[in-house]
Design a protein around this motif. Structure first.
Motif, PDB file in Angstrom:
ATOM      1  N   LYS A  36       0.830  -1.216   0.000  1.00 17.08           N
ATOM      2  CA  LYS A  36       0.000   0.000   0.000  1.00 17.08           C
ATOM      3  C   LYS A  36       0.859   1.260   0.000  1.00 17.08           C
ATOM      4  CE  LYS A  36      -0.511   0.241   4.989  1.00 17.08           C
ATOM      5  NZ  LYS A  36      -1.004  -0.756   5.925  1.00 17.08           N
ATOM      6  N   ASN A  57      -4.507  -2.313   0.607  1.00 19.75           N
ATOM      7  CA  ASN A  57      -5.529  -1.780   1.507  1.00 19.75           C
ATOM      8  C   ASN A  57      -6.609  -0.967   0.814  1.00 19.75           C
ATOM      9  OD1 ASN A  57      -3.101  -2.244   3.222  1.00 19.75           O
ATOM     10  ND2 ASN A  57      -4.549  -1.612   4.799  1.00 19.75           N
ATOM     11  N   SER A 204       5.220  -6.112  10.265  1.00 22.58           N
ATOM     12  CA  SER A 204       6.676  -5.903  10.354  1.00 22.58           C
ATOM     13  C   SER A 204       7.174  -5.913  11.790  1.00 22.58           C
ATOM     14  CB  SER A 204       7.056  -4.567   9.705  1.00 22.58           C
ATOM     15  OG  SER A 204       6.825  -4.597   8.322  1.00 22.58           O
ATOM     16  N   GLY A 221       4.719  -4.965   5.372  1.00 20.76           N
ATOM     17  CA  GLY A 221       4.852  -3.803   4.493  1.00 20.76           C
ATOM     18  C   GLY A 221       6.203  -3.129   4.646  1.00 20.76           C
ATOM     19  N   SER A 222       6.342  -2.340   5.705  1.00 19.54           N
ATOM     20  CA  SER A 222       7.528  -1.475   5.825  1.00 19.54           C
ATOM     21  C   SER A 222       8.846  -2.249   5.870  1.00 19.54           C
ATOM     22  CB  SER A 222       7.382  -0.555   7.038  1.00 19.54           C
ATOM     23  OG  SER A 222       6.970  -1.279   8.160  1.00 19.54           O
ATOM     24  N   ARG A 228       6.467   4.131   4.996  1.00 12.12           N
ATOM     25  CA  ARG A 228       5.445   4.754   4.162  1.00 12.12           C
ATOM     26  C   ARG A 228       5.317   6.233   4.487  1.00 12.12           C
ATOM     27  NH1 ARG A 228       3.258  -0.162   5.463  1.00 12.12           N
ATOM     28  NH2 ARG A 228       2.368   0.629   7.387  1.00 12.12           N
TER      29      ARG A 228
HETATM   30  C1  LIG Z   1      -0.260  -1.757   6.435  1.00  9.02           C
HETATM   31  C2  LIG Z   1      -0.749  -3.066   6.880  1.00  9.02           C
HETATM   32  C3  LIG Z   1       0.127  -4.136   7.134  1.00  9.02           C
HETATM   33  C4  LIG Z   1       1.632  -4.022   7.045  1.00  9.02           C
HETATM   34  O1  LIG Z   1       2.109  -3.174   8.038  1.00  9.02           O
HETATM   35  P1  LIG Z   1       3.684  -2.984   8.297  1.00  9.02           P
HETATM   36  O2  LIG Z   1       3.755  -2.535   9.697  1.00  9.02           O
HETATM   37  O3  LIG Z   1       4.157  -1.962   7.335  1.00  9.02           O
HETATM   38  O4  LIG Z   1       4.334  -4.300   8.065  1.00  9.02           O
HETATM   39  C5  LIG Z   1      -0.426  -5.356   7.485  1.00  9.02           C
HETATM   40  N1  LIG Z   1      -1.752  -5.529   7.601  1.00  9.02           N
HETATM   41  C6  LIG Z   1      -2.623  -4.539   7.378  1.00  9.02           C
HETATM   42  C7  LIG Z   1      -4.081  -4.795   7.511  1.00  9.02           C
HETATM   43  C8  LIG Z   1      -2.149  -3.274   7.025  1.00  9.02           C
HETATM   44  O5  LIG Z   1      -3.024  -2.289   6.824  1.00  9.02           O
END
Ligand SMILES: *Cc1c(COP(=O)(O)O)cnc(C)c1O
Length: 236
Positions: A36, A57, A204, A221-222, A228
């Motif tokens: 995202k 997302n 993460s 994600g991160s 982000r």
């Molecule tokens: C953004 C998000 C993640 C990933 O988050 P990070 O902390 O960047 O790894 C996982 N699950 C959902 C539902 C998210 O919105």
């Protein structure tokens, strides 16, 4: 080695170490790359680094990426992990392989009806609110069993498991306790006869705690894509 390859290797090492500590096989834990706010090219790099499952997302942002990446082989598997409003169910049923954020029967019914015939059923997780008041999304633990039984019989869907996005907690012991709540609900549904195989929890910051509590899918994600920018205002 690209930054994404390095990051992916590091995350895979974290998963392997966490599995080692609790005697699990790392092949039981799917790494979902959450792209995202990052452009399609970042997802392309992640695919080149060997990642195959991608979480998004925001529906509009996701559909643009899905369309931009139809040339990737093997085909990526697309998971919606963000909130879903009923006016977006059709495009979601047509575009995604999984929806992990189902928390109402009405949304599930629409996804089932709108899944194009000829495509495999949409794979679904129910999002559970394990943080109580602190979080708005997700079915309450009390309402979960009835929702699960109703969703399990919808013909266009295949109910795979549960997902949660708990409020972040810094203390690892507390983090495990939060994840344990989802695992207990998951085990109760299985004991009740539902054939669930997916426990989507851990991000993460807390994937080790989630794996120790039985996670079969960590959403990262991160740690893969980097920090982000400020979160988007839109939710759909
Ligand atoms: C953004 C998000 C993640 C990933 O988050 P990070 O902390 O960047 O790894 C996982 N699950 C959902 C539902 C998210 O919105």
């Amino acid at each position: 080695m690209s930054t994404l390859e390095r990051n992916a290797q590091h995350v895979r090492e974290r998963i392997a170490r966490a599995c080692d500590i609790c005697g699990r096989d790392p092949s039981e834990v799917t790494l979902l790359a959450v792209g995202k706010t990052f452009p399609a090219d970042a997802v392309r790099d992640a695919h080149a680094a060997g990642l195959r499952s991608f979480g998004e997302n925001y529906v509009q942002e996701a559909v643009a990426k899905i369309d931009a990446l139809t040339d990737l082989a093997p085909a990526p598997e697309w998971h919606l992990i963000g909130p879903l409003q009923s006016n977006k169910t059709r495009i979601v049923a047509e575009s995604f392989d999984w929806v992990q954020s189902v928390d109402r029967l009405k949304i599930a019914q629409r996804l089932s009806e709108q899944r194009p015939p000829g495509r495999a059923p949409l794979q679904v997780c129910l999002q559970v609110n394990t943080s109580g008041e602190a979080s708005k999304s997700g079915v309450s633990p009390a309402d979960l069993p009835a929702l699960a039984r109703a969703v399990a019989v919808l013909p266009g869907l295949r109910l795979r498991g549960l997902m949660a996005v708990p409020e972040p907690v810094a203390d690892p012991v507390q983090a495990r306790a939060v994840h344990r709540r989802l695992r207990v609900l998951f085990e109760a549904l299985r004991a009740d006869g539902l054939a669930l195989d997916t426990l989507s929890m851990g991000m993460s910051a807390d994937l080790e705690a989630a794996i120790a509590e039985g996670s079969t899918m960590v959403r990262v994600g991160s740690a893969l894509f980097g920090a982000r920018a400020a979160p988007q205002a839109a939710t759909g």
